[in-house]
Design a protein around this motif. Structure first.
Motif, PDB file in Angstrom:
ATOM      1  N   ALA A 150       0.834  -1.208   0.000  1.00 55.35           N
ATOM      2  CA  ALA A 150       0.000   0.000   0.000  1.00 55.35           C
ATOM      3  C   ALA A 150       0.865   1.252   0.000  1.00 55.35           C
ATOM      4  O   ALA A 150       0.528   2.254  -0.643  1.00 55.35           O
ATOM      5  N   VAL A 151       2.004   1.199   0.717  1.00 56.28           N
ATOM      6  CA  VAL A 151       2.901   2.358   0.777  1.00 56.28           C
ATOM      7  C   VAL A 151       3.506   2.643  -0.592  1.00 56.28           C
ATOM      8  O   VAL A 151       3.574   3.794  -1.036  1.00 56.28           O
ATOM      9  N   VAL A 152       3.966   1.603  -1.293  1.00 52.09           N
ATOM     10  CA  VAL A 152       4.558   1.797  -2.625  1.00 52.09           C
ATOM     11  C   VAL A 152       3.524   2.414  -3.571  1.00 52.09           C
ATOM     12  O   VAL A 152       3.827   3.333  -4.338  1.00 52.09           O
ATOM     13  N   LYS A 153       2.301   1.926  -3.515  1.00 50.16           N
ATOM     14  CA  LYS A 153       1.243   2.502  -4.359  1.00 50.16           C
ATOM     15  C   LYS A 153       0.987   3.959  -3.966  1.00 50.16           C
ATOM     16  O   LYS A 153       0.769   4.815  -4.835  1.00 50.16           O
ATOM     17  N   TYR A 154       1.007   4.229  -2.678  1.00 48.80           N
ATOM     18  CA  TYR A 154       0.788   5.599  -2.189  1.00 48.80           C
ATOM     19  C   TYR A 154       1.880   6.533  -2.687  1.00 48.80           C
ATOM     20  O   TYR A 154       1.605   7.656  -3.131  1.00 48.80           O
ATOM     21  N   ILE A 155       3.129   6.079  -2.656  1.00 46.90           N
ATOM     22  CA  ILE A 155       4.251   6.883  -3.155  1.00 46.90           C
ATOM     23  C   ILE A 155       4.081   7.163  -4.639  1.00 46.90           C
ATOM     24  O   ILE A 155       4.286   8.289  -5.116  1.00 46.90           O
ATOM     25  N   LYS A 156       3.696   6.147  -5.385  1.00 49.69           N
ATOM     26  CA  LYS A 156       3.525   6.315  -6.829  1.00 49.69           C
ATOM     27  C   LYS A 156       2.392   7.286  -7.150  1.00 49.69           C
ATOM     28  O   LYS A 156       2.531   8.169  -7.997  1.00 49.69           O
ATOM     29  N   ARG A 157       1.267   7.125  -6.454  1.00 52.74           N
ATOM     30  CA  ARG A 157       0.055   7.852  -6.833  1.00 52.74           C
ATOM     31  C   ARG A 157      -0.059   9.221  -6.181  1.00 52.74           C
ATOM     32  O   ARG A 157      -0.708  10.109  -6.727  1.00 52.74           O
ATOM     33  N   ASN A 158       0.568   9.394  -5.024  1.00 48.94           N
ATOM     34  CA  ASN A 158       0.438  10.683  -4.349  1.00 48.94           C
ATOM     35  C   ASN A 158       1.662  11.558  -4.531  1.00 48.94           C
ATOM     36  O   ASN A 158       1.543  12.780  -4.604  1.00 48.94           O
ATOM     37  N   PHE A 159       2.860  10.964  -4.609  1.00 44.38           N
ATOM     38  CA  PHE A 159       4.076  11.768  -4.728  1.00 44.38           C
ATOM     39  C   PHE A 159       4.620  11.791  -6.158  1.00 44.38           C
ATOM     40  O   PHE A 159       4.818  12.873  -6.734  1.00 44.38           O
ATOM     41  N   LEU A 160       4.851  10.649  -6.759  1.00 42.47           N
ATOM     42  CA  LEU A 160       5.487  10.623  -8.081  1.00 42.47           C
ATOM     43  C   LEU A 160       4.523  10.995  -9.207  1.00 42.47           C
ATOM     44  O   LEU A 160       4.935  11.585 -10.209  1.00 42.47           O
ATOM     45  N   SER A 161       3.261  10.645  -9.060  1.00 46.46           N
ATOM     46  CA  SER A 161       2.290  10.930 -10.112  1.00 46.46           C
ATOM     47  C   SER A 161       2.156  12.437 -10.343  1.00 46.46           C
ATOM     48  O   SER A 161       2.134  13.231  -9.390  1.00 46.46           O
ATOM     49  N   CYS A 162       2.108  12.844 -11.603  1.00 43.87           N
ATOM     50  CA  CYS A 162       1.897  14.244 -11.982  1.00 43.87           C
ATOM     51  C   CYS A 162       3.045  15.149 -11.536  1.00 43.87           C
ATOM     52  O   CYS A 162       2.868  16.356 -11.397  1.00 43.87           O
ATOM     53  N   ARG A 163       4.232  14.592 -11.310  1.00 41.26           N
ATOM     54  CA  ARG A 163       5.410  15.364 -10.890  1.00 41.26           C
ATOM     55  C   ARG A 163       6.442  15.352 -12.012  1.00 41.26           C
ATOM     56  O   ARG A 163       6.702  14.320 -12.622  1.00 41.26           O
ATOM     57  N   VAL A 164       7.053  16.509 -12.276  1.00 42.94           N
ATOM     58  CA  VAL A 164       8.090  16.628 -13.302  1.00 42.94           C
ATOM     59  C   VAL A 164       9.440  16.238 -12.697  1.00 42.94           C
ATOM     60  O   VAL A 164       9.781  16.657 -11.588  1.00 42.94           O
ATOM     61  N   PHE A 165      10.191  15.418 -13.412  1.00 38.01           N
ATOM     62  CA  PHE A 165      11.500  14.969 -12.937  1.00 38.01           C
ATOM     63  C   PHE A 165      12.549  16.047 -13.202  1.00 38.01           C
ATOM     64  O   PHE A 165      12.766  16.442 -14.344  1.00 38.01           O
ATOM     65  N   HIS A 166      13.200  16.513 -12.120  1.00 39.65           N
ATOM     66  CA  HIS A 166      14.238  17.539 -12.231  1.00 39.65           C
ATOM     67  C   HIS A 166      15.591  17.038 -11.736  1.00 39.65           C
ATOM     68  O   HIS A 166      16.420  17.833 -11.304  1.00 39.65           O
ATOM     69  N   GLY A 167      15.810  15.744 -11.796  1.00 42.35           N
ATOM     70  CA  GLY A 167      17.068  15.173 -11.328  1.00 42.35           C
ATOM     71  C   GLY A 167      16.854  14.316 -10.097  1.00 42.35           C
ATOM     72  O   GLY A 167      15.957  14.573  -9.288  1.00 42.35           O
ATOM     73  N   ILE A 168      17.699  13.287  -9.934  1.00 42.76           N
ATOM     74  CA  ILE A 168      17.484  12.327  -8.862  1.00 42.76           C
ATOM     75  C   ILE A 168      17.760  12.934  -7.493  1.00 42.76           C
ATOM     76  O   ILE A 168      17.102  12.594  -6.514  1.00 42.76           O
ATOM     77  N   SER A 169      18.710  13.859  -7.402  1.00 47.21           N
ATOM     78  CA  SER A 169      18.998  14.482  -6.104  1.00 47.21           C
ATOM     79  C   SER A 169      17.808  15.294  -5.617  1.00 47.21           C
ATOM     80  O   SER A 169      17.411  15.217  -4.448  1.00 47.21           O
ATOM     81  N   ARG A 170      17.226  16.083  -6.524  1.00 43.83           N
ATOM     82  CA  ARG A 170      16.064  16.875  -6.131  1.00 43.83           C
ATOM     83  C   ARG A 170      14.881  15.970  -5.808  1.00 43.83           C
ATOM     84  O   ARG A 170      14.121  16.252  -4.870  1.00 43.83           O
ATOM     85  N   LEU A 171      14.729  14.866  -6.556  1.00 43.44           N
ATOM     86  CA  LEU A 171      13.610  13.964  -6.285  1.00 43.44           C
ATOM     87  C   LEU A 171      13.723  13.372  -4.880  1.00 43.44           C
ATOM     88  O   LEU A 171      12.727  13.289  -4.152  1.00 43.44           O
ATOM     89  N   ASN A 172      14.925  12.973  -4.484  1.00 41.46           N
ATOM     90  CA  ASN A 172      15.109  12.437  -3.137  1.00 41.46           C
ATOM     91  C   ASN A 172      14.874  13.504  -2.075  1.00 41.46           C
ATOM     92  O   ASN A 172      14.279  13.233  -1.028  1.00 41.46           O
ATOM     93  N   SER A 173      15.333  14.717  -2.332  1.00 41.71           N
ATOM     94  CA  SER A 173      15.108  15.813  -1.394  1.00 41.71           C
ATOM     95  C   SER A 173      13.623  16.129  -1.271  1.00 41.71           C
ATOM     96  O   SER A 173      13.083  16.280  -0.165  1.00 41.71           O
ATOM     97  N   ASP A 174      12.930  16.212  -2.427  1.00 40.09           N
ATOM     98  CA  ASP A 174      11.488  16.470  -2.407  1.00 40.09           C
ATOM     99  C   ASP A 174      10.737  15.326  -1.740  1.00 40.09           C
ATOM    100  O   ASP A 174       9.700  15.538  -1.103  1.00 40.09           O
ATOM    101  N   GLY A 175      11.251  14.090  -1.907  1.00 46.02           N
ATOM    102  CA  GLY A 175      10.603  12.937  -1.284  1.00 46.02           C
ATOM    103  C   GLY A 175      10.626  13.025   0.233  1.00 46.02           C
ATOM    104  O   GLY A 175       9.626  12.726   0.902  1.00 46.02           O
TER     105      GLY A 175
END
Length: 348
Positions: free
Chosen positions: A257-282
């Motif tokens: 459920a957590v993996v689905k939540y991460i995909k659908r609430n955080f990663l979905s509809c988000r523009v990728f600006h680099g892996i460092s920023r993605l981890n920081s935003d996460g």
């Protein structure tokens, strides 16, 4: 930050209401009226039997609610038009992330988004089926780990595949996640554990996994044989392991459920600006939303429950580099291994 102008959503809804009532008086069926107007059938049903007096009351309530959200209307509308799968929860999180000091509550945003969808004829995404969790465990006893992947788009519209690591504490539902651009290896899998334990400030007694190739070599007469690197780390950190089948909601439904939540609430509809920023935003998302919102099953905020569960976690010494773990070397077709500029012939 892009500038967004304001406009009251109710004015568009008024025009739509009038058109729906005209088609109703002409004897149209609801589905035909929806096709004629190019809007969702649910929107037509909502206004089909609504009298002018009822609509006027609804419109006044909508305008009152819209006042606080008016400065964000164009931003919300842009999100709805650009991402057909976006939900009110994602929009609320994006508003918190992108507008400093954003004050409206989630309920205000949800109702506003619902009204804006109606006014613009934008259908809502379908309902997502949730697993029913059956087991509640003592504090500090168990964590669950899983991995996943998601395709995102960068600022130029190019697809980028992101690999996800997630860990959750079963009792409090307190979560950790990190991302990378390559599939997880035994080494990066271990490093992700180390980062998670530092994020939690300790580790649970037991961790539940499925039988993934980065940690399991094979099964011999019922005994699981782990990769040497992972077995070394497990002994070093001191936790026990329970393996289960993949996609098993009874054994590891919490982390799925957590993996689905991460995909659908955080990663979905988000523009990728680099892996460092993605981890920081996460990490910011975890603090803002992932661990700060009431959990649907426990009816508690994970961050609040974690304050008690953290007392039951065991301390793990920092990994301190790769010295603990065996290094892997590629064997060439000629059965030669190159190590520190030396060549070693390997037996066939």
């Amino acid at each position: 930050m892009k500038e967004y102008t304001t406009e009251v959503a109710g004015m568009v809804g008024t025009a739509m209401y009038v058109k729906i009532q005209e088609l109703r008086r002409k004897g149209y069926k609801k589905q035909r009226a929806a096709r004629e107007l190019g809007i969702d059938t649910k929107t037509v049903r909502k206004y089909w039997e609504m009298t002018e007096a009822e609509y006027s009351t609804y419109l006044l309530e909508t305008k009152e609610r819209s006042k606080i959200m008016d400065p964000y209307r164009d931003y919300v509308l842009e999100q709805l038009r650009n991402h057909s799968e976006i939900t009110s929860a994602i929009i609320y999180d994006h508003l918190l992330e992108n507008f400093h000091g954003f004050a409206p509550s989630y309920r205000t945003v949800r109702l506003y988004v619902c009204n804006l969808r109606d006014a613009e004829g934008i259908p809502a995404p379908g309902k997502i089926r949730q697993y029913c969790e059956v087991e509640e465990l003592p504090l500090g006893l168990q964590g669950q780990v899983d991995m996943g992947q998601q395709t995102m788009q960068d600022a130029y519209g190019k697809n980028v595949r992101v690999y996800i690591f997630a860990m959750v504490l079963s009792a409090s539902r307190y979560k950790y996640t990190c991302f990378q651009l390559e599939p997880f290896t035994a080494q990066t899998f271990i490093e992700a554990h180390d980062q998670a334990f530092r994020y939690f400030g300790g580790r649970p007694c037991e961790i539940v996994y499925d039988q993934d190739r980065v940690m399991v070599v094979s099964e011999n007469a019922g005994d699981i044989i782990f990769t040497e690197a992972f077995e070394n780390y497990r002994q070093y950190a001191g936790f026990s392991i329970r393996l289960c089948r993949g996609y098993d909601p009874e054994s590891k439904g919490k982390i799925e459920a957590v993996v689905k939540y991460i995909k659908r609430n955080f990663l979905s509809c988000r523009v990728f600006h680099g892996i460092s920023r993605l981890n920081s935003d996460g990490l910011s998302w975890l603090d803002r939303t992932g661990n700060a919102q009431v959990h649907e099953t426990t009816k508690m905020v994970p961050r609040v429950m974690f304050q008690e569960e953290q007392k039951h976690l065991a301390r793990v010494p920092e990994l301190g580099g790769r010295m603990l773990l065996p290094r892997l070397a590629a064997v060439r077709k000629t059965n030669v291994v190159v190590y520190r500029q030396n060549r070693y012939q390997m037996p066939l």
